[in-house]
Design a protein around this motif. Structure first.
Motif, PDB file in Angstrom:
ATOM      1  N   ASN A  68     -52.991 109.845 104.910  1.00  0.00           N
ATOM      2  CA  ASN A  68     -53.646 111.001 104.707  1.00  0.00           C
ATOM      3  C   ASN A  68     -53.947 111.040 103.384  1.00  0.00           C
ATOM      4  N   THR A  69     -54.579 109.883 102.305  1.00  0.00           N
ATOM      5  CA  THR A  69     -54.785 109.743 100.951  1.00  0.00           C
ATOM      6  C   THR A  69     -56.224 108.928 101.762  1.00  0.00           C
ATOM      7  N   GLY A  70     -56.766 108.824 102.740  1.00  0.00           N
ATOM      8  CA  GLY A  70     -58.172 108.246 102.328  1.00  0.00           C
ATOM      9  C   GLY A  70     -58.999 108.578 103.074  1.00  0.00           C
ATOM     10  N   VAL A  71     -60.281 108.279 102.377  1.00  0.00           N
ATOM     11  CA  VAL A  71     -62.140 108.523 102.948  1.00  0.00           C
ATOM     12  C   VAL A  71     -61.787 107.697 103.752  1.00  0.00           C
ATOM     13  N   GLY A  72     -62.723 108.547 104.672  1.00  0.00           N
ATOM     14  CA  GLY A  72     -63.726 107.517 106.087  1.00  0.00           C
ATOM     15  C   GLY A  72     -65.125 107.440 105.054  1.00  0.00           C
ATOM     16  N   VAL A  73     -65.564 106.055 104.953  1.00  0.00           N
ATOM     17  CA  VAL A  73     -66.534 105.118 104.878  1.00  0.00           C
ATOM     18  C   VAL A  73     -67.433 105.065 106.247  1.00  0.00           C
ATOM     19  N   ARG A  74     -68.551 105.710 106.550  1.00  0.00           N
ATOM     20  CA  ARG A  74     -69.692 105.231 107.397  1.00  0.00           C
ATOM     21  C   ARG A  74     -70.743 104.379 107.016  1.00  0.00           C
ATOM     22  N   LEU A 137     -68.523  99.060  97.540  1.00  0.00           N
ATOM     23  CA  LEU A 137     -68.776 100.289  97.335  1.00  0.00           C
ATOM     24  C   LEU A 137     -67.083 100.729  97.020  1.00  0.00           C
ATOM     25  N   PHE A 138     -67.013 101.168  96.385  1.00  0.00           N
ATOM     26  CA  PHE A 138     -65.352 101.409  95.821  1.00  0.00           C
ATOM     27  C   PHE A 138     -65.416 102.935  95.350  1.00  0.00           C
ATOM     28  N   VAL A 139     -64.809 103.731  96.213  1.00  0.00           N
ATOM     29  CA  VAL A 139     -63.939 105.273  95.914  1.00  0.00           C
ATOM     30  C   VAL A 139     -62.584 105.633  95.092  1.00  0.00           C
ATOM     31  N   PHE A 140     -62.870 106.275  94.069  1.00  0.00           N
ATOM     32  CA  PHE A 140     -61.951 106.215  93.054  1.00  0.00           C
ATOM     33  C   PHE A 140     -61.284 107.298  92.903  1.00  0.00           C
ATOM     34  N   THR A 141     -60.292 107.570  92.203  1.00  0.00           N
ATOM     35  CA  THR A 141     -59.764 109.340  91.675  1.00  0.00           C
ATOM     36  C   THR A 141     -59.686 109.405  90.857  1.00  0.00           C
ATOM     37  N   ALA A 142     -59.684 110.455  89.720  1.00  0.00           N
ATOM     38  CA  ALA A 142     -59.674 110.124  88.629  1.00  0.00           C
ATOM     39  C   ALA A 142     -58.655 109.882  87.623  1.00  0.00           C
ATOM     40  N   GLY A 144     -57.881 106.670  88.385  1.00  0.00           N
ATOM     41  CA  GLY A 144     -58.471 105.316  88.607  1.00  0.00           C
ATOM     42  C   GLY A 144     -57.778 104.285  89.920  1.00  0.00           C
ATOM     43  N   GLN A 145     -56.950 105.199  90.953  1.00  0.00           N
ATOM     44  CA  GLN A 145     -56.588 104.847  91.643  1.00  0.00           C
ATOM     45  C   GLN A 145     -57.497 105.132  93.121  1.00  0.00           C
ATOM     46  N   VAL A 146     -57.719 103.415  93.637  1.00  0.00           N
ATOM     47  CA  VAL A 146     -58.584 103.336  94.710  1.00  0.00           C
ATOM     48  C   VAL A 146     -58.103 103.277  95.856  1.00  0.00           C
ATOM     49  N   VAL A 147     -59.230 104.303  96.589  1.00  0.00           N
ATOM     50  CA  VAL A 147     -59.007 105.574  97.747  1.00  0.00           C
ATOM     51  C   VAL A 147     -59.409 104.833  99.242  1.00  0.00           C
TER      52      VAL A 147
END
Length: 615
Positions: A68-74, A137-142, A144-147
């Motif tokens: 529940n801490t992920g991000v969907g990527v399309r 593609l990389f998505v980070f939290t503030a 620096g965690q890669v989600v």
């Protein structure tokens, strides 16, 4: 899998196998069958508290766990490339600001902040001249965690067009002209460098895909392309869902924890070692000079010792396997007899070993190579050329002599009576060479004329004996005169200046009858080194009416190989080569890369027919 999001799931397995996807309760949630390449795609909306598995052939395979801490990527690829990022409302990230970056070829092509109240964010990925290469593609939290991360190719279809022109059919040993032209989607010429190869299609069937030029960074994708060909191109981005490209450690980058580099590889080759007295165990003075010379590459370098340690940088590139000669000099005098030079083991340890397995099936190329060798030996008489100069006839000292445009003095020992000792030979017939002995210590000096006077260099000239350098006067004086063919001397100060300290006392060249280059007495100052591999030159065979090759069977497997062919400003390049005596099909392959880094590939075939009336 991201909870509360309709995940796109990629499945890789055997071809034409049906998989049933079930949740924890055993209820079926999806059913999918792999295609001819063993690949399938299905959609799955992951629910909180559920786990999922796929069943086939009585076996069960667990799917990735929910989060529940992920991000969907399309990924949406049409006339442009968009990444749609979705944060489900029930996600723990729904109220947090995130940061997205897209990297390509070491550059950041997209960077965008994603606000916590945005459920869906669209990123447009520009890709001028970059569309066929991997993007990340990389998505980070503030903190620096890669989600979320994803590897993708914005435009898997090449925008380059390669026009290859070859004749449809030729006869044995005919001259063949080929040309290729590279243009972009608008028809504009594109400059590039290519490898052009023409091979026997029966020995090297099939072709290497263009994609292998760009996909080798991900071996699983490259191997898949090699196995299934162009069938993988239609779903390459779906397959990349299964892959990760471990190139950047973001934890080290963002938290500044990157450890200091400790790499054995350096920008230039260096010879490192130690100099120690064998009797006292002490190092020489720090002013001691270590002089090195690469035999095969004819280039020398100098450095100073410090606390017995030395590091000689090979400033210029050198090639192939070579031996470096090292000698020591302190206060203008040779001190090789007082110290030992030690080179430690290579600091670069390469422990990997190739694993091979012998297959119980015939080798097409192996059978061909054996037959070719038998035919070539059978016709060897017609290949004899009496004008060829044997390597045995060339002096092993020639490469170094040629650096000085020849020696100043030359003596053919066979023209004189045999002298019992080297000291007699030097005194009687070698001009400008002198010998003296004090107690048990022997010395040789070279002299020269300057402004009407005779001047003498210091003891111990440089000896080049059968191509091997040494400063060992004792070894030189122990040579037997009856074994010597020629002795040559360089005493011209202007020539000797090319060798700096190494040749400041003159040079004596000795060619012996035995040409024994493995003396143990010379080994302490000789060390093997490995240089760079030379650039391979284009390979092509030319025929003419007077060529002896006209009478020899030509069974080449490769008719042309040009590894570095550049096209002109109009995007064109051409080649001329000859067909061999083999009949059948030859394949012309053009593989290259543009000046802006885009790969391209094309191929064509030429039929070689029997020539009933050869010239």
């Amino acid at each position: 899998m991201v909870e509360g999001y309709n995940n796109r799931i990629a499945l890789v397995g055997p071809p034409a196998v049906e998989y049933v996807v079930r949740e924890t309760s055993g209820a079926e949630v999806a059913r999918v069958t792999t295609d001819s390449t063993g690949f399938a795609i299905f959609m799955l909306s992951a629910k909180s508290g559920q786990s999922y598995s796929a069943e086939a052939g009585g076996k069960t395979f667990a799917l990735p766990a929910n989060t529940n801490t992920g991000v969907g990527v399309r990924l949406e690829v049409t006339s442009q490339c968009d990444l749609v990022l979705t944060i489900p409302r029930e996600s723990s990230l729904s109220k947090k600001d995130l940061f997205a970056v897209v990297l390509n070829r070491g550059a950041m092509v997209v960077r965008q902040r994603i606000k916590g109240n945005d459920e869906e964010t669209r990123l447009n990925v520009p890709y001028p001249n970059r569309g066929e290469s991997f993007h990340q593609l990389f998505v980070f939290t503030a903190d620096g965690q890669v989600v979320a991360e994803r590897v993708f190719i914005p435009n898997p279809v090449s925008t380059l067009q390669v026009k290859l022109q070859v004749p449809a059919e030729v006869k044995q040993r005919d001259k063949i002209s080929s040309s290729w032209e590279l243009v972009d989607a608008s028809g504009n010429p594109v400059e590039a460098t290519a490898s052009v190869t023409v091979v026997n299609d029966g020995l090297f069937p099939g072709s290497s895909l263009l994609r292998n030029l760009t996909w080798t960074d991900l071996p699983a994708l490259s191997e898949r392309a090699e196995r299934f060909g162009t069938a993988v191109e239609s779903n390459v981005n779906d397959f990349l869902i299964t892959q990760k490209w471990q190139r950047i450690n973001w934890e080290n980058v963002l938290k500044e924890k990157s450890p200091a580099g400790n790499y054995a590889f350096q920008s230039e080759a260096k010879l490192k070692g130690m100099v120690i007295s064998p009797t006292k165990g002490t190092p020489p003075p720090d002013s001691t000079v270590i002089i090195s010379y690469l035999h095969g590459n004819n280039v020398g370098f100098e450095a100073y010792t410090r606390n017995g340690q030395f590091e000689v940088p090979f400033v210029f590139d050198f090639w192939g396997d070579d031996k470096v000669f090292c000698t020591l000099q302190s206060r203008g005098r040779n001190v090789d007899r007082s110290y030992n030079i030690t080179i430690p083991k290579d600091t670069i340890s390469i422990t990997a070993r190739w694993e091979t397995t012998e297959l119980n099936k015939p080798s097409v190329y192996g059978d061909y190579a054996l037959s070719k060798e038998l035919v070539t030996k059978s016709y060897a008489f017609f290949g004899t050329n009496q004008q060829q100069v044997s390597l045995r006839d060339k002096s092993p000292n020639a490469p170094i002599e040629e650096e000085f445009n020849g020696a100043d003095q030359s003596v053919n020992v066979a023209d004189y009576v045999v002298f019992p000792k080297m000291e007699d030979l030097l005194r009687e017939i070698v001009p400008f060479a002198g010998y003296r002995k004090r107690g048990t210590e022997e010395s040789v000096r070279i002299s020269y004329r300057w402004e009407g006077q005779t001047r003498t260099y210091r003891d111990d000239p440089l000896y080049v004996i059968d191509g091997i350098l040494t400063k060992n006067t004792t070894y030189f004086c122990a040579l037997k005169p009856e074994d010597i063919v020629t002795i040559k001397v360089i005493n011209n100060p202007n020539k000797l200046a090319q060798l700096s300290r190494l040749g400041e006392n003159g040079v004596i060249f000795v060619e012996t009858r035995k040409r024994d280059r493995t003396s143990r007495e010379l080994e302490p100052t000789l060390f093997p080194v490995i240089g760079l591999s030379k650039q391979a030159l284009p390979f092509v065979v030319q025929y003419n009416e007077n060529s002896l090759g006209r009478r020899l069977p030509d069974l080449r497997s490769t008719l042309l190989w040009n590894p570095m062919e550049r096209n002109d400003i109009n995007g064109r390049a051409s080649d001329v080569f000859f067909a061999s005596d083999d009949v059948g099909t030859v394949r012309v392959l053009v593989r290259g890369i543009t000046t802006d880094g885009r790969p391209f590939y094309t191929e064509a075939t030429v039929k070689v027919a029997f020539n009933a009336s050869p010239k």
